[in-house]
Design a protein around this motif. Sequence first.
Motif, PDB file in Angstrom:
ATOM      1  N   ALA A  63     -20.585 -14.397 -16.294  1.00 19.74           N
ATOM      2  CA  ALA A  63     -21.449 -15.579 -16.384  1.00 19.74           C
ATOM      3  C   ALA A  63     -20.861 -16.488 -17.460  1.00 19.74           C
ATOM      4  O   ALA A  63     -20.316 -16.016 -18.461  1.00 19.74           O
ATOM      5  N   LEU A  64     -20.990 -17.791 -17.250  1.00 17.29           N
ATOM      6  CA  LEU A  64     -20.447 -18.758 -18.197  1.00 17.29           C
ATOM      7  C   LEU A  64     -21.237 -18.729 -19.506  1.00 17.29           C
ATOM      8  O   LEU A  64     -22.443 -18.915 -19.509  1.00 17.29           O
ATOM      9  N   ILE A  65     -20.559 -18.461 -20.620  1.00 12.08           N
ATOM     10  CA  ILE A  65     -21.277 -18.397 -21.899  1.00 12.08           C
ATOM     11  C   ILE A  65     -20.799 -19.451 -22.903  1.00 12.08           C
ATOM     12  O   ILE A  65     -21.451 -19.707 -23.899  1.00 12.08           O
ATOM     13  N   ASP A  66     -19.646 -20.055 -22.616  1.00 11.36           N
ATOM     14  CA  ASP A  66     -19.163 -21.112 -23.509  1.00 11.36           C
ATOM     15  C   ASP A  66     -18.128 -21.950 -22.763  1.00 11.36           C
ATOM     16  O   ASP A  66     -17.482 -21.455 -21.829  1.00 11.36           O
ATOM     17  N   GLN A  67     -17.987 -23.185 -23.176  1.00 11.75           N
ATOM     18  CA  GLN A  67     -17.021 -24.058 -22.506  1.00 11.75           C
ATOM     19  C   GLN A  67     -16.566 -25.165 -23.447  1.00 11.75           C
ATOM     20  O   GLN A  67     -17.243 -25.472 -24.429  1.00 11.75           O
ATOM     21  N   ALA A  68     -15.424 -25.749 -23.159  1.00 10.36           N
ATOM     22  CA  ALA A  68     -14.911 -26.840 -23.986  1.00 10.36           C
ATOM     23  C   ALA A  68     -13.958 -27.686 -23.153  1.00 10.36           C
ATOM     24  O   ALA A  68     -13.260 -27.185 -22.266  1.00 10.36           O
ATOM     25  N   ILE A  69     -13.970 -28.986 -23.441  1.00  7.25           N
ATOM     26  CA  ILE A  69     -13.085 -29.903 -22.733  1.00  7.25           C
ATOM     27  C   ILE A  69     -12.396 -30.793 -23.762  1.00  7.25           C
ATOM     28  O   ILE A  69     -13.032 -31.261 -24.700  1.00  7.25           O
ATOM     29  N   ALA A  70     -11.106 -31.003 -23.596  1.00  9.38           N
ATOM     30  CA  ALA A  70     -10.358 -31.858 -24.526  1.00  9.38           C
ATOM     31  C   ALA A  70      -9.560 -32.873 -23.719  1.00  9.38           C
ATOM     32  O   ALA A  70      -8.998 -32.556 -22.674  1.00  9.38           O
ATOM     33  N   ARG A  71      -9.526 -34.109 -24.196  1.00  7.67           N
ATOM     34  CA  ARG A  71      -8.777 -35.167 -23.518  1.00  7.67           C
ATOM     35  C   ARG A  71      -7.740 -35.733 -24.463  1.00  7.67           C
ATOM     36  O   ARG A  71      -8.065 -36.140 -25.576  1.00  7.67           O
ATOM     37  N   LEU A  72      -6.498 -35.752 -24.036  1.00  2.76           N
ATOM     38  CA  LEU A  72      -5.408 -36.254 -24.874  1.00  2.76           C
ATOM     39  C   LEU A  72      -4.482 -37.129 -24.035  1.00  2.76           C
ATOM     40  O   LEU A  72      -4.376 -36.958 -22.822  1.00  2.76           O
ATOM     41  N   PRO A  73      -3.796 -38.077 -24.689  1.00  4.21           N
ATOM     42  CA  PRO A  73      -2.856 -38.923 -23.951  1.00  4.21           C
ATOM     43  C   PRO A  73      -1.746 -38.007 -23.422  1.00  4.21           C
ATOM     44  O   PRO A  73      -1.276 -37.132 -24.157  1.00  4.21           O
ATOM     45  N   THR A  74      -1.348 -38.202 -22.185  1.00  6.59           N
ATOM     46  CA  THR A  74      -0.276 -37.382 -21.627  1.00  6.59           C
ATOM     47  C   THR A  74       1.044 -37.797 -22.273  1.00  6.59           C
ATOM     48  O   THR A  74       1.387 -38.982 -22.292  1.00  6.59           O
ATOM     49  N   ALA A  75       1.765 -36.818 -22.832  1.00  5.85           N
ATOM     50  CA  ALA A  75       3.003 -37.151 -23.546  1.00  5.85           C
ATOM     51  C   ALA A  75       4.265 -36.522 -22.992  1.00  5.85           C
ATOM     52  O   ALA A  75       5.342 -36.661 -23.569  1.00  5.85           O
ATOM     53  N   PHE A  76       4.139 -35.820 -21.890  1.00  2.64           N
ATOM     54  CA  PHE A  76       5.322 -35.160 -21.317  1.00  2.64           C
ATOM     55  C   PHE A  76       5.186 -35.194 -19.798  1.00  2.64           C
ATOM     56  O   PHE A  76       4.099 -34.971 -19.277  1.00  2.64           O
ATOM     57  N   PRO A  77       6.266 -35.471 -19.074  1.00  2.00           N
ATOM     58  CA  PRO A  77       6.191 -35.552 -17.613  1.00  2.00           C
ATOM     59  C   PRO A  77       6.141 -34.163 -16.972  1.00  2.00           C
ATOM     60  O   PRO A  77       6.366 -33.151 -17.656  1.00  2.00           O
ATOM     61  N   TYR A  78       5.825 -34.138 -15.701  1.00  2.86           N
ATOM     62  CA  TYR A  78       5.819 -32.845 -15.009  1.00  2.86           C
ATOM     63  C   TYR A  78       7.261 -32.543 -14.637  1.00  2.86           C
ATOM     64  O   TYR A  78       7.894 -33.278 -13.887  1.00  2.86           O
ATOM     65  N   VAL A  79       7.762 -31.452 -15.167  1.00  2.00           N
ATOM     66  CA  VAL A  79       9.116 -31.008 -14.858  1.00  2.00           C
ATOM     67  C   VAL A  79       8.996 -29.526 -14.512  1.00  2.00           C
ATOM     68  O   VAL A  79       8.503 -28.738 -15.332  1.00  2.00           O
ATOM     69  N   PRO A  80       9.394 -29.127 -13.297  1.00  2.44           N
ATOM     70  CA  PRO A  80       9.301 -27.715 -12.918  1.00  2.44           C
ATOM     71  C   PRO A  80      10.006 -26.858 -13.972  1.00  2.44           C
ATOM     72  O   PRO A  80      11.166 -27.093 -14.298  1.00  2.44           O
TER      73      PRO A  80
END
Length: 223
Positions: free
Chosen positions: A70-87
């Motif tokens: 059962a969900l007992i805690d949660q957190a969300i963080a938003r940050l500027p994207t600083a690195f591209p998607y590279v496999p």
Amino acid sequence: MPPILLHHPHPWNVTPAEAIAIQQALRGHVLAEDQLPPDISTVAGVDVGFEDGGKITRAAVAVLDYPGLALIDQAIARLPTAFPYVPGLLSFREIPAVLAALEQLDTLPDLILCDGQGYAHPRRFGIACHLGVLTGIATIGVGKSRLVGRHGELAAEKGAWVPLEDKGEIIGAVLRSRAGVSPLYVSIGHRVGLSTALDWVLRCTGRYRLPETTRHAHRLASG
DNA sequence: GCGACAG
DNA sequence: ATCTTGTCGC
């Protein structure tokens, strides 16, 4: 092995070449044997989503109790994207936001299931390994698709699995988490052996393809 | 040189 | 990952 994070700040404004050098430098810190807390009472799922066409990275952490899930805690963080998607360099794009979300939690989880590969990576240092080494928390990599490695046919029943191999080495396992659906790519992250990793993924999985941990985190990071 | 390529 | 409604299938 003390968590790297507590020793010194980790540089995130790096180039792809520097990122690869960092992976090479940290890969030796991965603990591939079981060294989880004695009694695991909390398991977390982490997932990342994007806003503004990718300009903002949003990481979510969902902490569930175990075995209740059962969900007992949660957190969300938003940050500027600083690195591209590279496999192969996914962690450099997503981990900063993930760490920011973890810092907001009241209590850190005993185990974390990451959305992405762990050891099943070109340099054996996927996001699950990276997050584990930085925080010192036990982690498992759970990918929805394959990054590297080959494997044989997989039986259709839930719980069936076959080893994932690359260059003569077993780097993870392909697991049928639910009958009749595409498999999950499970690999160790940190402080967990492969068989134990498979056990925990199944223990956290109910009637759906993805573990409850991941489903909660995904819900927070997206819809 | 030609594919493959987590999220 | 994200852009996006209805639709095919168990």
